[in-house]
Design a protein around this motif. Structure first.
Motif, short mmCIF file in Angstrom:
data_model
loop_
_atom_site.label_atom_id
_atom_site.label_comp_id
_atom_site.label_asym_id
_atom_site.label_seq_id
_atom_site.Cartn_x
_atom_site.Cartn_y
_atom_site.Cartn_z
N THR A 226 0.82 -1.22 0.00
CA THR A 226 0.00 0.00 0.00
C THR A 226 0.85 1.26 0.00
N CYS A 227 2.15 1.12 -0.15
CA CYS A 227 3.10 2.24 -0.08
C CYS A 227 3.58 2.59 -1.49
N GLY A 228 3.27 3.81 -1.93
CA GLY A 228 3.71 4.26 -3.25
C GLY A 228 5.21 4.27 -3.42
N PRO A 229 5.98 4.86 -2.48
CA PRO A 229 7.43 4.85 -2.62
C PRO A 229 8.02 3.43 -2.63
N CYS A 230 7.35 2.48 -1.96
CA CYS A 230 7.82 1.09 -1.98
C CYS A 230 7.75 0.53 -3.40
N LYS A 231 6.66 0.81 -4.09
CA LYS A 231 6.49 0.31 -5.45
C LYS A 231 7.53 0.92 -6.39
N PRO B 122 11.88 -2.19 -7.83
CA PRO B 122 12.74 -2.67 -8.93
C PRO B 122 14.22 -2.35 -8.70
N LYS B 123 14.53 -1.18 -8.17
CA LYS B 123 15.92 -0.83 -7.89
C LYS B 123 16.49 -1.74 -6.80
N PHE B 124 15.67 -2.04 -5.79
CA PHE B 124 16.14 -2.92 -4.72
C PHE B 124 16.42 -4.32 -5.26
N VAL B 125 15.56 -4.83 -6.13
CA VAL B 125 15.76 -6.17 -6.70
C VAL B 125 17.09 -6.21 -7.46
N GLU B 126 17.37 -5.17 -8.25
CA GLU B 126 18.64 -5.11 -8.97
C GLU B 126 19.82 -5.04 -7.99
N TYR B 127 19.67 -4.25 -6.94
CA TYR B 127 20.70 -4.13 -5.92
C TYR B 127 20.93 -5.49 -5.24
N ALA B 128 19.85 -6.16 -4.87
CA ALA B 128 19.95 -7.44 -4.15
C ALA B 128 20.67 -8.50 -4.99
N ARG B 129 20.56 -8.40 -6.31
CA ARG B 129 21.25 -9.35 -7.19
C ARG B 129 22.77 -9.24 -7.04
N THR B 130 23.26 -8.08 -6.61
CA THR B 130 24.71 -7.84 -6.51
C THR B 130 25.25 -8.05 -5.10
N VAL B 131 24.41 -8.40 -4.14
CA VAL B 131 24.87 -8.56 -2.76
C VAL B 131 25.76 -9.79 -2.66
N PRO B 132 26.99 -9.62 -2.12
CA PRO B 132 27.87 -10.77 -1.93
C PRO B 132 27.20 -11.80 -1.02
N ALA C 247 -3.35 -10.44 -1.27
CA ALA C 247 -3.33 -10.55 -2.73
C ALA C 247 -2.51 -9.42 -3.34
N ALA C 248 -2.60 -8.24 -2.76
CA ALA C 248 -1.83 -7.10 -3.27
C ALA C 248 -0.34 -7.28 -3.02
N ALA C 249 0.02 -8.05 -2.00
CA ALA C 249 1.43 -8.28 -1.66
C ALA C 249 2.08 -9.30 -2.58
N GLU C 250 1.29 -10.14 -3.22
CA GLU C 250 1.83 -11.23 -4.03
C GLU C 250 2.80 -10.77 -5.12
N PRO C 251 2.52 -9.70 -5.88
CA PRO C 251 3.51 -9.26 -6.88
C PRO C 251 4.85 -8.86 -6.26
N MET C 252 4.82 -8.24 -5.08
CA MET C 252 6.07 -7.87 -4.40
C MET C 252 6.83 -9.12 -3.97
N VAL C 253 6.11 -10.05 -3.38
CA VAL C 253 6.73 -11.29 -2.92
C VAL C 253 7.36 -12.02 -4.11
N SER C 254 6.65 -12.09 -5.22
CA SER C 254 7.17 -12.77 -6.42
C SER C 254 8.41 -12.08 -6.97
N ALA C 255 8.42 -10.75 -6.95
CA ALA C 255 9.58 -10.01 -7.45
C ALA C 255 10.79 -10.20 -6.54
N LEU C 256 10.57 -10.30 -5.24
CA LEU C 256 11.67 -10.40 -4.28
C LEU C 256 12.20 -11.83 -4.11
N ALA C 257 11.37 -12.83 -4.32
CA ALA C 257 11.74 -14.23 -4.04
C ALA C 257 13.02 -14.69 -4.72
N PRO C 258 13.31 -14.32 -5.97
CA PRO C 258 14.56 -14.81 -6.58
C PRO C 258 15.83 -14.22 -5.97
#
Length: 183
Positions: free
Chosen positions: A82-87, A91-101, A119-130
């Protein structure tokens, strides 16, 4: 001549009204500043050097996660559907997390959502899971309480101190730049 006088009177009244409204806005801003100061200076979570509280949760995949399993630098992020700045930051956080040692084992992401927002959280969870171990619902709330999260988004780096306490190392994680290992 009467039109000019009426125009000056009207402009004077508008200026006076503008002044009154400006004084009112300044007064409200001061009240809000005082309220934020009472809440800890407007902090959204623990500050660098603060100890993370105890928590015991499970990821969305069922993996147990608690304060004892974090034994090296770990990125801990908090988002809400429900947080606009979170949305915007996700995507930037997901890219950042890919580079974490250390990969996803060194990234925890909590998606705080009520049962109504699951249900609204599911897209976030799916994006973060990898790229992260993801906590949702009550498990995310436990981690948020341990880090004293009061708003979203929050991204922290935590690590063990020399005496074994789990501390916040920084609350200013720049997700626009790749992660690097601490020396």
């Amino acid at each position: 001549m009467p039109v000019v006088i009426a125009t000056f009177v009207l402009v004077g009244l508008l200026c006076a009204l503008n002044l009154v409204l400006t004084v009112g806005v300044i007064k409200r801003l001061r009240e809000h500043t005082d309220l934020l100061a009472e809440r800890g200076g407007g902090r959204l979570s623990l500050a660098p050097g603060d100890q993370v509280g105890e928590f015991s949760s499970r990821t969305v995949e069922g993996e147990p996660v608690d304060h004892r399993v974090i034994d090296t630098e770990t990125v801990v992020a908090f988002f809400s559907p429900t947080c606009g700045p979170c949305k915007e930051k996700l995507p930037k956080f997901v890219e950042y997390a890919r580079t974490v040692p250390g990969g996803r084992d060194r990234v925890l992401a909590a998606v705080a959502a009520d049962r109504d927002d699951a249900a609204a959280a599911e897209p976030m969870v799916s994006a973060l899971a990898p790229v992260a171990r993801v906590l949702a619902g009550e498990d995310a709330e436990q981690l948020a309480e341990a880090c004293k999260v009061q708003g979203f988004p929050v991204i922290l780096k935590v690590n063990r101190s020399t005496d074994g306490r789990l501390l916040v190392m920084t609350d200013q994680v720049d997700v626009d730049r790749p992660a690097v290992a601490s020396v």
